[in-house]
Write a protein that holds these residues in place. Structure first.
Motif, PDB file in Angstrom:
ATOM      1  N   PRO A  75       0.661  -1.118   0.132  1.00  0.00           N
ATOM      2  CA  PRO A  75       0.029   0.038   0.053  1.00  0.00           C
ATOM      3  C   PRO A  75       0.840   1.371   0.077  1.00  0.00           C
ATOM      4  CG  PRO A  75      -0.073  -1.067   2.316  1.00  0.00           C
ATOM      5  CD  PRO A  75       0.619  -2.055   1.240  1.00  0.00           C
ATOM      6  N   VAL A  76       2.043   1.335   0.884  1.00  0.00           N
ATOM      7  CA  VAL A  76       2.949   2.225   0.733  1.00  0.00           C
ATOM      8  C   VAL A  76       4.366   1.805   0.866  1.00  0.00           C
ATOM      9  CG1 VAL A  76       1.373   4.019   1.754  1.00  0.00           C
ATOM     10  CG2 VAL A  76       2.705   2.457   3.250  1.00  0.00           C
ATOM     11  N   GLY A  77       5.268   2.670   0.398  1.00  0.00           N
ATOM     12  CA  GLY A  77       6.495   2.250   0.426  1.00  0.00           C
ATOM     13  C   GLY A  77       7.362   2.335   2.012  1.00  0.00           C
ATOM     14  N   GLU A  78       6.496   1.838   3.243  1.00  0.00           N
ATOM     15  CA  GLU A  78       7.147   1.883   4.442  1.00  0.00           C
ATOM     16  C   GLU A  78       8.400   0.538   4.424  1.00  0.00           C
ATOM     17  OE1 GLU A  78       6.877   3.702   6.907  1.00  0.00           O
ATOM     18  OE2 GLU A  78       5.178   5.035   6.401  1.00  0.00           O
ATOM     19  N   THR A  79       9.619   1.174   5.067  1.00  0.00           N
ATOM     20  CA  THR A  79      10.913   0.194   5.081  1.00  0.00           C
ATOM     21  C   THR A  79      10.287  -1.144   5.874  1.00  0.00           C
ATOM     22  OG1 THR A  79      12.221   1.864   5.044  1.00  0.00           O
ATOM     23  CG2 THR A  79      13.020   0.108   5.923  1.00  0.00           C
ATOM     24  N   TRP A  80       9.535  -1.139   7.012  1.00  0.00           N
ATOM     25  CA  TRP A  80       9.167  -2.365   7.655  1.00  0.00           C
ATOM     26  C   TRP A  80       8.214  -3.049   6.828  1.00  0.00           C
ATOM     27  CZ3 TRP A  80       4.006  -3.235   9.063  1.00  0.00           C
ATOM     28  CH2 TRP A  80       3.066  -2.245   9.239  1.00  0.00           C
ATOM     29  N   MET A  81       7.271  -2.630   6.098  1.00  0.00           N
ATOM     30  CA  MET A  81       6.208  -3.391   5.295  1.00  0.00           C
ATOM     31  C   MET A  81       7.240  -4.195   4.204  1.00  0.00           C
ATOM     32  SD  MET A  81       3.040  -0.947   4.498  1.00  0.00           S
ATOM     33  CE  MET A  81       1.759  -0.729   5.655  1.00  0.00           C
ATOM     34  N   ILE A  82       8.177  -3.365   3.478  1.00  0.00           N
ATOM     35  CA  ILE A  82       8.934  -3.971   2.540  1.00  0.00           C
ATOM     36  C   ILE A  82       9.865  -5.218   3.106  1.00  0.00           C
ATOM     37  CG2 ILE A  82      10.976  -3.820   1.078  1.00  0.00           C
ATOM     38  CD1 ILE A  82       9.968  -0.988   0.585  1.00  0.00           C
ATOM     39  N   LYS A  83      10.318  -4.918   4.490  1.00  0.00           N
ATOM     40  CA  LYS A  83      11.420  -6.053   5.043  1.00  0.00           C
ATOM     41  C   LYS A  83      10.266  -7.311   5.249  1.00  0.00           C
ATOM     42  CE  LYS A  83      11.699  -4.861   9.387  1.00  0.00           C
ATOM     43  NZ  LYS A  83      12.152  -4.599  10.752  1.00  0.00           N
ATOM     44  N   GLN A  84       8.868  -6.946   5.851  1.00  0.00           N
ATOM     45  CA  GLN A  84       8.243  -8.263   6.113  1.00  0.00           C
ATOM     46  C   GLN A  84       7.917  -9.067   4.567  1.00  0.00           C
ATOM     47  OE1 GLN A  84       4.840  -6.540   8.336  1.00  0.00           O
ATOM     48  NE2 GLN A  84       5.603  -7.359  10.416  1.00  0.00           N
ATOM     49  N   VAL A  85       7.465  -8.415   3.551  1.00  0.00           N
ATOM     50  CA  VAL A  85       7.240  -9.307   2.670  1.00  0.00           C
ATOM     51  C   VAL A  85       8.247  -9.727   1.838  1.00  0.00           C
ATOM     52  CG1 VAL A  85       4.933  -7.810   2.067  1.00  0.00           C
ATOM     53  CG2 VAL A  85       7.244  -7.290   1.094  1.00  0.00           C
ATOM     54  N   LEU A  86       9.440  -9.313   2.021  1.00  0.00           N
ATOM     55  CA  LEU A  86      10.619  -9.896   1.507  1.00  0.00           C
ATOM     56  C   LEU A  86      10.892 -11.337   2.453  1.00  0.00           C
ATOM     57  CD1 LEU A  86      13.117  -6.974   0.584  1.00  0.00           C
ATOM     58  CD2 LEU A  86      11.687  -8.200  -0.910  1.00  0.00           C
ATOM     59  N   ASP A  87      10.859 -10.941   3.582  1.00  0.00           N
ATOM     60  CA  ASP A  87      11.089 -12.269   4.411  1.00  0.00           C
ATOM     61  C   ASP A  87      10.185 -13.153   4.173  1.00  0.00           C
ATOM     62  OD1 ASP A  87      13.153 -11.043   5.812  1.00  0.00           O
ATOM     63  OD2 ASP A  87      12.326 -10.614   7.579  1.00  0.00           O
ATOM     64  N   ALA A  88       8.770 -12.689   4.075  1.00  0.00           N
ATOM     65  CA  ALA A  88       7.879 -13.990   3.678  1.00  0.00           C
ATOM     66  C   ALA A  88       8.131 -14.488   2.210  1.00  0.00           C
ATOM     67  CB  ALA A  88       6.424 -13.050   3.581  1.00  0.00           C
ATOM     68  N   GLY A  89       8.922 -14.077   1.516  1.00  0.00           N
ATOM     69  CA  GLY A  89       9.165 -14.761   0.421  1.00  0.00           C
ATOM     70  C   GLY A  89       9.105 -14.151  -0.851  1.00  0.00           C
ATOM     71  N   ALA A  90       8.680 -12.982  -1.006  1.00  0.00           N
ATOM     72  CA  ALA A  90       8.392 -12.130  -1.928  1.00  0.00           C
ATOM     73  C   ALA A  90       9.918 -11.679  -2.727  1.00  0.00           C
ATOM     74  CB  ALA A  90       7.624 -10.969  -2.053  1.00  0.00           C
ATOM     75  N   GLN A  91      10.265 -11.809  -3.914  1.00  0.00           N
ATOM     76  CA  GLN A  91      11.238 -11.233  -4.539  1.00  0.00           C
ATOM     77  C   GLN A  91      11.045 -10.129  -5.402  1.00  0.00           C
ATOM     78  OE1 GLN A  91      12.758 -15.170  -6.511  1.00  0.00           O
ATOM     79  NE2 GLN A  91      14.590 -14.665  -5.124  1.00  0.00           N
ATOM     80  N   SER A  92       9.791  -9.892  -5.745  1.00  0.00           N
ATOM     81  CA  SER A  92       9.382  -8.708  -6.341  1.00  0.00           C
ATOM     82  C   SER A  92       8.466  -7.880  -5.984  1.00  0.00           C
ATOM     83  CB  SER A  92       8.986  -9.232  -7.905  1.00  0.00           C
ATOM     84  OG  SER A  92       9.867 -10.006  -8.771  1.00  0.00           O
ATOM     85  N   ILE A  93       8.791  -6.836  -5.854  1.00  0.00           N
ATOM     86  CA  ILE A  93       7.853  -5.595  -5.185  1.00  0.00           C
ATOM     87  C   ILE A  93       7.502  -4.549  -5.939  1.00  0.00           C
ATOM     88  CG2 ILE A  93       8.293  -6.571  -2.849  1.00  0.00           C
ATOM     89  CD1 ILE A  93       9.816  -3.875  -2.482  1.00  0.00           C
ATOM     90  N   LEU A  94       6.380  -4.010  -6.052  1.00  0.00           N
ATOM     91  CA  LEU A  94       5.921  -2.824  -6.512  1.00  0.00           C
ATOM     92  C   LEU A  94       5.333  -1.957  -5.703  1.00  0.00           C
ATOM     93  CD1 LEU A  94       5.581  -1.521  -9.467  1.00  0.00           C
ATOM     94  CD2 LEU A  94       3.319  -2.387  -9.524  1.00  0.00           C
ATOM     95  N   ILE A  95       5.955  -0.652  -5.739  1.00  0.00           N
ATOM     96  CA  ILE A  95       5.448   0.285  -4.721  1.00  0.00           C
ATOM     97  C   ILE A  95       5.039   1.719  -5.432  1.00  0.00           C
ATOM     98  CG2 ILE A  95       6.314   1.997  -2.977  1.00  0.00           C
ATOM     99  CD1 ILE A  95       6.811  -0.963  -2.283  1.00  0.00           C
ATOM    100  N   PRO A  96       3.656   2.049  -4.853  1.00  0.00           N
ATOM    101  CA  PRO A  96       2.743   2.881  -5.574  1.00  0.00           C
ATOM    102  C   PRO A  96       2.987   4.501  -4.846  1.00  0.00           C
ATOM    103  CG  PRO A  96       1.528   2.039  -3.779  1.00  0.00           C
ATOM    104  CD  PRO A  96       2.951   1.266  -3.694  1.00  0.00           C
TER     105      PRO A  96
END
Length: 261
Positions: A75-96
């Motif tokens: 939903p937003v480019g928060e560092t803590w959100m990015i950290k969580q989805v990367l740790d959850a296994g995502a390798q590709s992210i899109l930030i609005p």
């Protein structure tokens, strides 16, 4: 043993077209069905769909078991959100809603471990490292993360060249709906002034050596965007596709059975 190859990132770096679909049902069962369709990538939407970390992770899991590649939009480019989805296994992210090079640089730092970035080092607990099953994960993960940013306002387009100068940004997605709204055409997707800006932006992104992206359900405009340089193109939205199909099915049933008495 290194981190798994990001096939989506590799394909885009080779200049290959990647055709995708939006996944907004917020349900792993439905995501798994969509993953059988044959798309190159599927966008798990955390911005406008009712997803949280757990539902995103479950959808990433089932998509990874297919030939499609999961891309997670936060939903937003928060560092803590990015950290969580990367740790959850995502390798590709899109930030609005990225509107400056400064924002892009912050995002670039968020997807990289120190000393190049600020991603928290918690891979021992993480699905991304197969729970410490990938010995070289920390040393190799950064290279397999794909970072896409959305440029979808006049301010974002004004800063596009500066954003493209941020080396760790891999792709730039031009958001047609928000751009049209920002230009005073809320809910309209057929305005020449908007489309001209989109096509110009796609060409500039491609010229800068980044992957240009777009979402459009209009086949003719999708082809036009492809000719302008678009390399990752979403052509379908699961929610609207299902809504249209089920409404049509209901109406067809009524039409078929209404006069049978």
């Amino acid at each position: 043993m290194p981190a798994a190859e990001n096939r989506f990132k590799s394909a885009l770096s080779r200049g290959q077209l990647q055709i995708g679909s939006w996944v907004g049902m917020a349900d792993p069962y439905l995501a798994e069905i969509t993953a059988t369709a044959g798309f190159d990538w599927l966008l798990v939407d955390g911005e406008h769909a009712p997803n949280d970390l757990r539902t995103i992770m479950e959808q990433v899991r089932v998509i990874q078991a297919s030939d499609s590649h999961p891309v997670v939009r936060l939903p937003v480019g928060e560092t803590w959100m990015i950290k969580q989805v990367l740790d959850a296994g995502a390798q590709s992210i899109l930030i609005p809603l990225v509107e400056s090079a400064e924002q892009a640089r912050d995002l670039a730092r968020a997807v990289q471990y120190p000393p190049n970035g600020v991603r928290g080092v918690g891979a021992a607990l993480a699905r991304s490292s197969r729970f410490s099953g990938i010995p070289d994960y920390l040393a190799t993960a950064d290279a397999q993360i794909w970072l896409g940013v959305q440029v979808e306002t006049r301010a974002g387009l004004a800063a596009l060249d500066d954003i493209l100068g941020v080396g760790r940004v891999d792709g730039v997605f031009v958001g047609p709906a928000d751009l049209a709204a920002d230009m005073g055409y809320l809910g309209r997707y057929d305005v020449a002034e908007v489309n001209d800006l989109i096509l110009d932006a796609l060409g500039r992104i491609a010229a800068a050596g980044k992957a240009p992206g777009i979402l459009t359900t209009d086949p003719a405009f999708a082809a036009t965007c492809r000719r302008a340089g678009a390399r990752f193109v979403a052509t379908t939205i699961d929610v609207t596709l299902y809504a249209q199909a089920i409404r049509q099915a209901a109406q067809q049933s009524r039409d078929n059975l209404a006069d049978q008495t």
